[in-house]
Every structure is written in structure tokens, then in C-alpha cells.
Enzyme design. Structure first.
Site: not given
Length: 435
Positions: A220, A222
Site C-alpha cells: 500500500d 498512503d
């Protein structure tokens, strides 16, 4: 009538029993100050007396060596006493302590009816990674040891992976009894509870070839690769930060459907000019250890991907900066004057799409999902984490940590390398080396 397979297994078991009964199995343990040639001297003695070496292990801590050698001495050997005498002489000459212990296989596990099942049980090994934000305390280790004993697990090897202080240990344990997937799931919950009490992360993995054959890492972006939430940063420039932040928080905690939350947040950005993209990029803060992790894994031949519920203008930049191989994210729609319309283009990268993309990348790289590492912090990462062989919740929300099999709660992304059994000194060396 006995089928061919069962007959073969039975014959193999008989052969193994006959092979074992030829030996007097002796464990030779040597301890003392380390010096060159200790193991060589022991093995030379074994060779001189034509003794079989069945197993050997050595460890050295602060120049103190411990060596264990399992010898198979033929029962009809006329020089048994001479072998022991010579080993004692070798140890005395090198100022080492030496002990003998006869190994009685029937005492190893009385419920096993044959050697084949005993040997099979011995092969059930697991690697436990213990990772602390500060230091691992004796009290924690004592409680962990009690838990292992209660679950029928015995420690076979323990080593420190961190360099400067005792922050990470890898413990190899073995199980003699059954240890199926259901039991492993329950045991992980117990390890999680123990770890929470001491603020220590504990991971257990089967110690097999699949643990050492990971080939793809999917991350991922963020709050994982970078420290910010990109949509929150965009919202600052649109003067809607508080509203967007509230929606983001609810989505990351699984309180709101991701697609709906993204739709609402993107709509808040309507009318913002795309010139803010560069401002967001210029203020990116990479998570500590991100560069070390990526450079180390690239040196080891891994493929790296970022799959984000954020936006492609950032993932494309991050991919180039960290030399990643793939990036996937949402695309913001703009009008002819370069202003955001408040909508996205194309399929939304939600929880299910993240998991699907992971599987697609594995197929493209001709590997299985067991050979994939996935890393994320939000509820929308859980399907991706559960599909990967090693799915790590990185400084994740409590609900995400509860659902994940693996978790890291220190703010260093390269701590993931510990889960692969790579000591700190080695991954630092790899990350700084050149081809």
C-alpha cells in the site's frame, strides 16, 4: 490386498528401522572459548575411527563456541572406547568442555509406533520472529517459553537479528504433535495477546522452502510507503481538510464502504487545480526504512509493486523514485482547464481490486500467492493481506491488526526483512552495495 504405495511405505519404514538399529547414537557436546579448527578436529576424529556424522550444529556468542555433533557409532565397532577417549583428548588439548549423551529414540516420543512418523514429526519446524520497539525483556521471553511449552513446541535455535540491541530475535521451534492450520490460527491469537501485553510483535511461519522463496512484494502507499494520506494533503489545498479527514478515518477503520468514501472525498476536491499535484509530491515523506527495504529486495531479485487506493500521479512518482516495477491507483478526472471535476476515471482500486491485482501480478511473475508479501495498514488492505503468503499489517488500525496474521508496530518499513530471516547487518550491507 495391500496396494503398492502402502507396501512401499511399509518397506521404507522397515529399512529405516534396520538402518537406525545399526547405530549407537551419541550426542557429543563441546563448549568453550572459540578458536580455529575446533569443529575440524572433532570431525577428523570421527573420520579416523570411521564413525558416521548424523547431524552437526555450531553457534558462537562473544567468542564462546557451542558445538553439537550427533555420531552414529556402529554397534559392532571394536573401538568404541577408543573413540570416546580420543574425543576427550582433543577437547582437553583445545581447553574445551566435552560431554557425551546416548540418544534413545524410544524416549523422544513414546506414542510414535515407528521411526517414519517420528522423523516426520521432527520436520514440523516453525520460525518465530520477535520484534520489539525497544528491547526484548527476560520476563517476556520467560512467558513466551511457557506458552511454547504449553503448546507442545520446543526451541531448537535462537538468534539475534538486530545489531545494536536485543530488538529482534528469530526462534526456530519444532512440534512433535499435530499442528494443523486451525491450531496455528488459534496459536497466532495467543501470540498476539502476549505481544500486546508487552508491546512486542510476534510472528510464526512454517520454516520451509516457501518462507525462503518469496519473489514479489506488494505494498500500500498512503501511511505505508509514505507517511501521509495523499487525499488529505490534496484536501488541505482545497480547504476541505477536516471534512475529508473524517471520511478517511471512517474508511480506514472499516466503518464505511471504501468506494463510497472515495466518491465523497473526491467530490470534495472539485474545482481544485492540478498544479497542487506537484506541491503534494514535493512534500512527500517516505516511511523510515522504505528505501532500504526496496533497494535490498531489488538486490535480491524481488519484484516490487505499489497498489494504492490513492491516486496515480503519486504512485507513478513513487515507483520511479524507489525503482519499483509496478504501480496501480485511482485516476482523478480533470476538465479542459486542468481543474478536478470531483470524479474518478476507470475502475476504483478498492479492497477487492487490490486482492485481484495481487493475484494477477503473481500470475504475471509465474509464482504462487504463497510467494507474495503484502503490506498495508487499512481495512481495504485486508483481502490483499489474506491472499499473500506473508500479509503484514504495518502500524495498522486495531481492527486490522486483529484480523491480520502478521503485524509490525515499529515505524521502520525495513523491519519486514526480519520476517524473511535477514539479519540487520546483512540488509544494511545489501542496500548500500552496488552491482
Amino acid at each position: 490386498m495391500e496396494n503398492a504405495d502402502s507396501s512401499t511405505v511399509k518397506n521404507n519404514n522397515i529399512e529405516e528401522q534396520q538402518e537406525q538399529t545399526k547405530y549407537e547414537r551419541v550426542l557429543v557436546s563441546v563448549t568453550g572459548k572459540d578458536r580455529p579448527g575446533v569443529l575440524h578436529a572433532l570431525l577428523k576424529t570421527a573420520n579416523d575411527f570411521q564413525v558416521d556424522v548424523l547431524d552437526v550444529q555450531q553457534s558462537t556468542v562473544h567468542r564462546r563456541v557451542t558445538i553439537a555433533v550427533e555420531l552414529g557409532i556402529h554397534r559392532n565397532c571394536p573401538k568404541q572406547i577408543s573413540i570416546y577417549r580420543q574425543l576427550l583428548i582433543v577437547a582437553k588439548e583445545m581447553k574445551l568442555r566435552l560431554d557425551f549423551q546416548l540418544i534413545n529414540l524410544s524416549d523422544c516420543h513414546s506414542s510414535h509406533s515407528d521411526l517414519a512418523s517420528l522423523n516426520a514429526s521432527r520436520r514440523r519446524q516453525y520460525a518465530i520472529t520477535v520484534l520489539s520497539r525497544d528491547v526484548i525483556t527476560p520476563k517476556f521471553l520467560a512467558n513466551l517459553g511457557t506458552l511454547l511449552i504449553d503448546q507442545g513446541l520446543s526451541m531448537e535455535k535462537i538468534q539475534r537479528l538486530s545489531e545494536k540491541k536485543l530488538q529482534c530475535l528469530e526462534i526456530t521451534v519444532s512440534s512433535i504433535g499435530s499442528f494443523d492450520a486451525t491450531f496455528l490460527h488459534v496459536f497466532r491469537k495467543k501470540l498476539f495477546s502476549l505481544g500486546k501485553e508487552y508491546q512486542i510483535d510476534i510472528a510464526i511461519q512454517p520454516e520451509n522452502i516457501m518462507r525462503r522463496s518469496k519473489r514479489l512484494v506488494v505494498m500500500d502507499m498512503d501511511s505505508t510507503l509514505i507517511q501521509q494520506e495523499v487525499i488529505d494533503e490534496l484536501a488541505r489545498y482545497a480547504n476541505v481538510y477536516e471534512k475529508v479527514k473524517e471520511i478517511t478515518y471512517r474508511a480506514m477503520n472499516g466503518e464505511m464502504d471504501f468506494k463510497e468514501s472515495l466518491k465523497q472525498r473526491v467530490y470534495c476536491l472539485k474545482g481544485t487545480h492540478t498544479s497542487v499535484f506537484q506541491q503534494v509530491i514535493s512534500s512527500l515523506q517516505y516511511t523510515e526504512g522504505a528505501r532500504t527495504l526496496c533497494s535490498t529486495l531489488k538486490r535480491l531479485g524481488y519484484k516490487l509493486a505499489v497498489i494504492s487506493g490513492g491516486f496515480d500521479f503519486v504512485t507513478q512518482y513513487v515507483r520511479r523514485e524507489l525503482s519499483l516495477d509496478y504501480d496501480f491507483a485511482n485516476q482523478l478526472e480533470t476538465d479542459s482547464n486542468g481543474y478536478l471535476t470531483g470524479r474518478t476515471i476507470g475502475p476504483i482500486v478498492d479492497a477487492q481490486r487490490k486482492a485481484d491485482l495481487l493475484q494477477t501480478l503473481a500470475q504475471m511473475e509465474h509464482i504462487t500467492c504463497d510467494q507474495v508479501i503484502a503490506v498495508g495498514d487499512g481495512a481495504n488492505d485486508l483481502p490483499m493481506l489474506s491472499k499473500a503468503g506473508l500479509g503484514i499489517a504495518f502500524n495498522a488500525k486495531p481492527a486490522v491488526q486483529e484480523a491480520a496474521n502478521f503485524r509490525i508496530n515499529i515505524r521502520k518499513l525495513d523491519a519486514i526483512l526480519y520476517f524473511l530471516g535477514i539479519p540487520e547487518k546483512e540488509h544494511l550491507s545489501l542496500s548500500h552495495s552496488t552491482v
